[in-house]
Design a protein around this motif. Structure first.
Motif, PDB file in Angstrom:
ATOM      1  N   GLY B  97      98.196 -22.153  45.229  1.00 42.19           N
ATOM      2  CA  GLY B  97      98.028 -22.016  43.781  1.00 42.19           C
ATOM      3  C   GLY B  97      99.085 -21.117  43.180  1.00 42.19           C
ATOM      4  N   GLU B 100     102.372 -22.802  43.068  1.00 42.07           N
ATOM      5  CA  GLU B 100     102.408 -23.754  41.961  1.00 42.07           C
ATOM      6  C   GLU B 100     102.686 -23.034  40.638  1.00 42.07           C
ATOM      7  N   PHE B 101     102.014 -21.902  40.452  1.00 47.11           N
ATOM      8  CA  PHE B 101     102.245 -21.139  39.216  1.00 47.11           C
ATOM      9  C   PHE B 101     103.703 -20.688  39.117  1.00 47.11           C
ATOM     10  N   LEU B 102     104.269 -20.260  40.246  1.00 49.13           N
ATOM     11  CA  LEU B 102     105.658 -19.784  40.219  1.00 49.13           C
ATOM     12  C   LEU B 102     106.622 -20.920  39.900  1.00 49.13           C
ATOM     13  N   ILE B 104     105.851 -23.843  38.083  1.00 50.30           N
ATOM     14  CA  ILE B 104     105.673 -24.718  36.913  1.00 50.30           C
ATOM     15  C   ILE B 104     106.730 -24.484  35.841  1.00 50.30           C
ATOM     16  N   ASN B 105     107.189 -23.261  35.714  1.00 55.88           N
ATOM     17  CA  ASN B 105     108.215 -23.025  34.702  1.00 55.88           C
ATOM     18  C   ASN B 105     109.602 -22.826  35.294  1.00 55.88           C
ATOM     19  N   LYS B 130     103.502 -28.035  47.000  1.00 53.59           N
ATOM     20  CA  LYS B 130     103.097 -29.430  47.074  1.00 53.59           C
ATOM     21  C   LYS B 130     104.295 -30.296  46.683  1.00 53.59           C
ATOM     22  N   ARG B 134     101.896 -30.890  38.910  1.00 52.81           N
ATOM     23  CA  ARG B 134     100.849 -31.340  37.990  1.00 52.81           C
ATOM     24  C   ARG B 134     101.143 -30.853  36.579  1.00 52.81           C
ATOM     25  N   TYR B 135     102.312 -30.237  36.437  1.00 50.41           N
ATOM     26  CA  TYR B 135     102.666 -29.647  35.137  1.00 50.41           C
ATOM     27  C   TYR B 135     103.469 -30.648  34.336  1.00 50.41           C
ATOM     28  N   GLU B 136     102.951 -31.012  33.179  1.00 50.07           N
ATOM     29  CA  GLU B 136     103.595 -32.101  32.432  1.00 50.07           C
ATOM     30  C   GLU B 136     104.161 -31.647  31.095  1.00 50.07           C
ATOM     31  N   PHE B 137     104.402 -30.360  30.966  1.00 55.20           N
ATOM     32  CA  PHE B 137     104.896 -29.869  29.674  1.00 55.20           C
ATOM     33  C   PHE B 137     106.339 -29.398  29.813  1.00 55.20           C
ATOM     34  N   ASP B 138     106.921 -29.072  28.675  1.00 56.45           N
ATOM     35  CA  ASP B 138     108.293 -28.565  28.709  1.00 56.45           C
ATOM     36  C   ASP B 138     108.336 -27.251  29.471  1.00 56.45           C
ATOM     37  N   ARG B 140     109.983 -23.556  30.456  1.00 58.93           N
ATOM     38  CA  ARG B 140     110.538 -22.434  29.705  1.00 58.93           C
ATOM     39  C   ARG B 140     112.047 -22.362  29.893  1.00 58.93           C
ATOM     40  N   GLY B 183     103.761 -11.683  28.713  1.00 54.56           N
ATOM     41  CA  GLY B 183     103.199 -12.970  29.080  1.00 54.56           C
ATOM     42  C   GLY B 183     104.273 -13.891  29.600  1.00 54.56           C
ATOM     43  N   ASP B 184     104.140 -15.192  29.299  1.00 52.32           N
ATOM     44  CA  ASP B 184     105.089 -16.129  29.888  1.00 52.32           C
ATOM     45  C   ASP B 184     106.408 -16.189  29.123  1.00 52.32           C
TER      46      ASP B 184
END
Lengths: 450, 341
Positions: B97, B100-102, B104-105, B130, B134-138, B140, B183-184
């Protein structure tokens, strides 16, 4: 009428001034503490009172105080956490605005009990006008010899300062607060060491919520046992509840812990029932970060017992069917409210307020917000709901401070109790491009989904 | 001395050792990955959460388990502590997890990133990530910033490990860079694009686990696996002078500090050694650096060829039809061997 320990004289005109406050018995606790009690005796009274931290975690205050390290030649500090930022919570502002001297008296008494010569009130930036009120009260106290050198000829010196933060939710986390107070970026520290050992400027520090410190005053006045007699079980004393949402009488109420939730919502003494006599849909009982509960579970526990306003009763059933008392931000939602839209608001808040220090919270909160936004826009899929669930489970408990948990719990509970509503949004997705339009097509004020 | 058990292996460690350090003493795959912890930097660690482990038993005195996974780099061992790392499904899932967080952006621009081949995030992704996102957005994005004439900061790739901030804080006086925003959208930055001017600023490049801070004298000159690391030293009055030279042919493409097997710098080096001494004659050569066999950089080590050929032969014999496929002409030419992780 329930017993009032903090807000008894709140409506007396001029109670914010020292003279009126003293007329009403103010600074009696300070005189008693300095003249007749030892610091240890005060800590003991607080332990006997069973007072629990009013900021949200509900940790026994007496125990927290007894953890304070007392090395020789190192100053100790008392810090009051007035960075009240939990959405739905506004009790501390009310207390500080109306009776500032109650907090200051509590600060001096607590500092005497803990041997702190200096204390700080860290107040959020948005409360700058409250900070002015506190500063005026502190000036009055200095003039009357209640602060400064040799207070009331007892030989106890104490200085109290108000520090205004720049307005960040994260600075309500005690170690982030201390960082900010030291003039640094408000990032939570990695614990251990705990503030009781190495807090402000690496000295032993106690950080307590405004209401907790104020509650020390009645405890010293009437004794810990008298305080413990109020309330129910391990939830002793009174609690300030910030009631908001779809209720007839929103505001700050001081309740004796143990009042039934049903009575709190419907009786005229408190919230006065639901606005427009509509049906209750859900309640967020302790500020935005605690799990939301549907009407049936907030009024009665899973076992069918009436739910009470107390730490234990609200937590009954764990997160599967219970919630938390938290900071007492009681948000009531009637049948017209949309859980998904409300959750989006909460999640957007946590995304905005994440400090960005550790990865699950930094990246996860933004991801959840984007998915919720997509669902609200009508572009969601059923997979998104499972994905949301998965993301929150990967944030919860994996972060440095509780902000990650606070961001995860509302999402988890909304999906747990209101999954059908999310699915409804997804199913109607092709025809809705905004929530307002969707509501009209549903012919409100009928309940959107339940 | 407290005894700690990690993945069923017990070790006695000095008082005050963290779980991660204890695991490194055991070695092997018991060691949790670490993206932000750096043993040479005080107060580093705790941010990335990749090193989280499960504490099954707090200590011999208080055998209760810890309720949440803890950051092994910042948790001190207690006597009788029982820790689960790779033997706990829960830990592996939580770590996946975090990875994955690291990611996604992260731009995943490895093909054009100078760090590729020696990037910790790349390794972490291979081991724990993986295949699909699963990240489908723009994602950063940030503008590239020059901090000084030799260092470039590309925040888009940054994972906010805070190592460079700690280097600037602990290694040199007059810190001029830190983290702004939160934050992000938090970013490593200098105050209004100030440059970092001090003799040891180049070390931020070495501590960066990803390609966010890169050496402008080396950018786009070569993939790291086409270069050959050689240990060398010189008499430097500012630093230890112990460095690693990265050769391509006769040319020194870059100079870095020597790193241990956890990718941590052994001795900090000064900017003079790093940026200005790029001739073989500036250095006393000690010999080839030892490179981990699994590293993509080892693909350039010619003496591996025999082993490689034997391995390929063995693998081919094990093929279902027992056919031997010809490798083709020049297949074992070192210049043709592509990065293999």
């Amino acid at each position: 009428m329930g017993k009032k320990l903090l807000l008894e004289h709140v409506d007396v005109p001029g109670i914010n001034t020292l003279s009126v406050y003293r007329q009403k018995g103010g600074y009696r606790a300070l005189e008693k503490a300095l003249r007749t009690m030892t610091p240890e005796a005060i800590v003991e009274e607080v332990k006997v009172s069973g007072l629990r931290g009013r900021g949200g975690a509900g940790f026994p205050t007496g125990m927290k105080w007894s953890f304070l390290a007392k090395p020789e030649g190192v100053p100790r500090y008392v810090v009051c956490n007035a960075d009240e930022s939990e959405p739905g919570t506004f009790k501390d502002r009310y207390l500080m605005e109306k009776i500032p001297h109650l907090l200051i008296e509590g600060m001096i008494v607590s500092s005497f009990a803990l041997g702190a010569k200096t204390s700080f009130i860290y107040i959020r930036g948005e409360y700058f006008y409250v900070a002015r009120i506190l500063e005026a009260a502190i000036a009055e106290a200095y003039e009357a010899g209640l602060l400064g050198k040799n207070i009331l000829n007892s030989g106890f010196d104490h200085d109290c300062y108000v520090q205004i933060g720049a307005g960040a939710y994260i600075c309500g986390e005690e170690t982030a607060l201390l960082e900010s107070l030291e003039g640094k970026r408000g990032n939570p520290r990695i614990k251990p060491p705990f503030p009781a050992v190495a807090g402000l400027y690496s000295c032993p520090t106690v950080v307590n919520n405004v209401e907790t410190i104020a509650a020390v005053v009645p405890i010293v006045n009437d004794g810990g046992a008298a305080y413990a007699a109020v309330g129910i079980g391990k939830s002793t004393g009174t609690k300030l509840i910030s009631a908001s949402g779809h209720i007839k009488k929103p505001g700050v109420y001081e309740i004796e812990l143990g009042v039934p939730v049903e009575e709190f919502i419907y009786s005229d003494e408190y919230c006065g029932g639901i606005l427009g006599d509509r049906k209750l849909k859900a309640v967020v009982a302790g500020g935005s970060s605690v799990p939301i509960l549907p009407a049936d579970l907030i009024l009665k526990t899973a076992a069918g017992e009436p739910r009470l306003m107390s730490y234990e009763s609200l937590a009954d059933g764990g997160f599967a069917s219970g919630t938390m008392l938290g900071s007492g931000g009681f948000i009531v939602m009637d049948e017209t409210s949309s859980i998904v839209k409300n959750l989006y608001t909460f999640t957007r808040f946590y995304h905005h307020e994440s400090c960005g220090q550790c990865s699950p919270c930094r990246e996860g909160t933004g991801w959840m917000e984007k998915i919720l936004h997509r669902i609200l826009d009508g572009d969601g899929t059923m997979k998104d709901i499972d994905l949301l669930w998965d993301i929150q489970s990967k944030i919860e408990g994996k972060t440095i401070c509780p902000l990650g948990d606070a961001a995860a719990w509302p999402v988890a509970s909304a999906i747990r109790h209101f999954r059908a509503e999310f699915e409804e949004y997804v199913r109607k997705g092709h025809s809705i491009k905004d929530v307002k339009h969707y509501y009209t097509t549903q012919g409100l004020p009928e309940p959107a989904y339940s | 001395m407290p005894k700690v058990t990690i993945d069923d292996i017990t070790i006695e460690v000095p008082e005050g050792t963290t779980i991660l350090q204890a695991a490194r003493m055991i070695g092997g795959d018991v060691v949790p990955p670490a993206m932000c912890y750096y043993s040479k930097l005080k107060t580093s660690g705790g941010y990335c959460r990749t090193c989280i482990v499960k504490v099954e038993q707090g200590s011999a005195k208080d055998p209760r388990p810890m309720p949440k996974p803890v950051a092994s780099c910042r948790t001190t061992v207690m006597d009788g502590m029982v820790v689960r790392n790779k033997t706990s499904q829960e830990v592996l899932e939580a770590r996946a997890g975090v990875v994955e967080f690291l990611l996604i952006n992260h731009p995943l621009d490895c093909p054009i990133c100078d760090q590729a081949g020696e990037c910790h995030l790349q390794d972490l992704g291979y081991e724990h990530g993986k295949v699909e996102t699963r990240y489908e957005f723009d994602r950063r994005e940030f503008e590239k910033i020059d901090i000084g004439d030799k260092i470039q900061l590309h925040m888009t790739r940054c994972i906010l490990c805070y190592r460079c901030v700690k280097v600037a804080d602990q290694l040199t006086d007059g810190r001029v860079h830190g983290v702004i925003n939160r934050g992000d959208v938090a970013e490593i930055s200098t105050y209004i694009q100030n440059s970092i001017e001090n003799d040891f600023s180049g070390n931020v490049i070495d501590v960066c686990p990803v390609g966010a801070l890169t050496d402008k004298t080396f950018r786009f000159k070569s993939r790291v696996w086409y270069t050959k690391p050689v240990d060398a030293h010189c008499n430097c009055d500012k630093c230890s002078g112990k460095v690693r030279l990265w050769y391509k042919g006769e040319e020194v493409l870059r100079v870095t500090a020597r790193k241990d097997k956890y990718g941590e710098v052994e001795d900090w080096i000064c900017n003079d050694c790093r940026f200005n001494k790029k001739k073989t004659s500036d250095w006393v050569i000690e010999g080839p650096s030892k490179v981990d066999r699994h590293s993509v950089i080892s693909a350039n080590h010619y003496d591996n060829l025999k082993v490689l050929k034997a391995t390929v032969d063995r693998q081919q014999l094990a093929l279902p039809h027992g056919e031997k496929v010809g490798l083709g002409k020049g297949a074992l030419d070192p210049n043709n061997i592509h990065g293999k992780h």
